[in-house]
Each structure stands twice: as structure tokens, then as C-alpha cells.
Design a protein around this motif. Sequence first.
Motif, mmCIF file in Angstrom:
data_model
loop_
_atom_site.group_PDB
_atom_site.id
_atom_site.type_symbol
_atom_site.label_atom_id
_atom_site.label_comp_id
_atom_site.label_asym_id
_atom_site.label_seq_id
_atom_site.Cartn_x
_atom_site.Cartn_y
_atom_site.Cartn_z
ATOM 1 N N ALA A 115 0.888 -1.156 0.066
ATOM 2 C CA ALA A 115 -0.011 0.029 -0.026
ATOM 3 C C ALA A 115 0.784 1.124 0.166
ATOM 4 O O ALA A 115 0.660 2.269 -0.941
ATOM 5 C CB ALA A 115 -1.024 0.029 1.058
ATOM 6 N N SER B 91 2.466 1.795 -3.341
ATOM 7 C CA SER B 91 1.600 2.027 -4.437
ATOM 8 C C SER B 91 1.567 3.780 -4.377
ATOM 9 O O SER B 91 1.288 4.378 -5.197
ATOM 10 C CB SER B 91 0.388 1.234 -4.276
ATOM 11 N N VAL B 92 1.165 4.328 -3.152
ATOM 12 C CA VAL B 92 0.953 5.553 -2.919
ATOM 13 C C VAL B 92 2.367 6.333 -3.286
ATOM 14 O O VAL B 92 2.093 7.597 -3.955
ATOM 15 C CB VAL B 92 0.438 5.892 -1.534
ATOM 16 N N LYS C 277 3.142 6.851 -6.708
ATOM 17 C CA LYS C 277 1.963 7.678 -7.627
ATOM 18 C C LYS C 277 1.034 6.617 -8.392
ATOM 19 O O LYS C 277 0.618 7.137 -9.225
ATOM 20 C CB LYS C 277 2.471 8.752 -8.034
ATOM 21 N N LYS C 278 1.090 5.381 -7.992
ATOM 22 C CA LYS C 278 0.097 4.498 -8.526
ATOM 23 C C LYS C 278 -1.311 4.369 -8.446
ATOM 24 O O LYS C 278 -2.230 3.975 -8.760
ATOM 25 C CB LYS C 278 0.754 3.082 -8.630
ATOM 26 N N THR C 279 -1.636 5.083 -7.032
ATOM 27 C CA THR C 279 -2.869 5.040 -6.467
ATOM 28 C C THR C 279 -2.938 6.214 -5.613
ATOM 29 O O THR C 279 -1.967 6.774 -5.114
ATOM 30 C CB THR C 279 -3.193 3.777 -5.826
ATOM 31 N N GLU C 280 -4.064 6.851 -5.409
ATOM 32 C CA GLU C 280 -4.042 7.773 -4.297
ATOM 33 C C GLU C 280 -4.653 7.410 -2.926
ATOM 34 O O GLU C 280 -4.956 6.159 -2.826
ATOM 35 C CB GLU C 280 -5.542 8.586 -4.944
ATOM 36 N N SER D 254 -7.976 5.921 -2.046
ATOM 37 C CA SER D 254 -8.465 5.095 -3.236
ATOM 38 C C SER D 254 -9.038 3.800 -2.456
ATOM 39 O O SER D 254 -8.336 3.445 -1.369
ATOM 40 C CB SER D 254 -7.421 4.710 -4.196
ATOM 41 N N MET E 187 -8.027 0.983 -3.382
ATOM 42 C CA MET E 187 -7.002 -0.151 -3.435
ATOM 43 C C MET E 187 -5.897 0.414 -2.206
ATOM 44 O O MET E 187 -5.810 -0.831 -1.511
ATOM 45 C CB MET E 187 -6.273 0.001 -4.934
ATOM 46 N N TYR E 188 -5.569 1.385 -1.958
ATOM 47 C CA TYR E 188 -4.989 1.659 -0.922
ATOM 48 C C TYR E 188 -5.391 1.510 0.501
ATOM 49 O O TYR E 188 -4.958 0.929 1.203
ATOM 50 C CB TYR E 188 -4.265 3.244 -0.799
ATOM 51 N N GLN E 189 -6.747 2.036 0.617
ATOM 52 C CA GLN E 189 -7.544 1.841 1.999
ATOM 53 C C GLN E 189 -7.808 0.158 2.095
ATOM 54 O O GLN E 189 -7.666 -0.289 3.386
ATOM 55 C CB GLN E 189 -8.681 2.756 1.980
#
Length: 83
Positions: free
Chosen positions: A21, A24-25, A28-31, A34, A36-38
Motif C-alpha cells: 500500500a 503504491s502511494v 503515485k500508482k494510486t491515491e 482510493s 485499493m490503498y485503503q
Amino acid sequence: MYQKLLIDILGWTGSILYLLAYISVSAKKTEGDSLMYQGLNILAGILLVIYTLYLGAYATTGLNAIWVTIGLFTLGRKWLTRN
């Protein structure tokens, strides 16, 4: 013996999910808000709550439980404010 191995696997899996996680943040692959991250953070936190409860590491259990709560709150807020 089998129970300890299973608990260790849960702990390692949770740790790896936290790292994925964060990577990925950071990449900068996810916010940060998002799914996915959460979702990764929530799942990782749940696994680590189980692991740290088994170990009796209650301060870390509390930290992970709060981490899960923050993730759930973030997703809930995002869901409630969607268009």
C-alpha cells in the motif's frame, strides 16, 4: 505448531500488504483515499491485529485497530460523498 505457523503467516502477509500500500502511494500508482490503498491497509491491519493479539503485543494491536478504523472511516466518507 500449526497454529503458530498460521499466525506467523498472517503477520507476514499483513506486513507485506502495508508495504505494498505504501509503495503504491509513494510511486503515485494510486491515491491515498482510493479503494485499493485503503483496502490494502484495512486488510493488513486486520491481519496484524490478529497477529499482535496472539503475541500479546497490545500497544501494537491498538495501533493497528486504529489504522483499520481510519481506513474504514475514509472509505465510508468517500462512499457517502460520491456523486
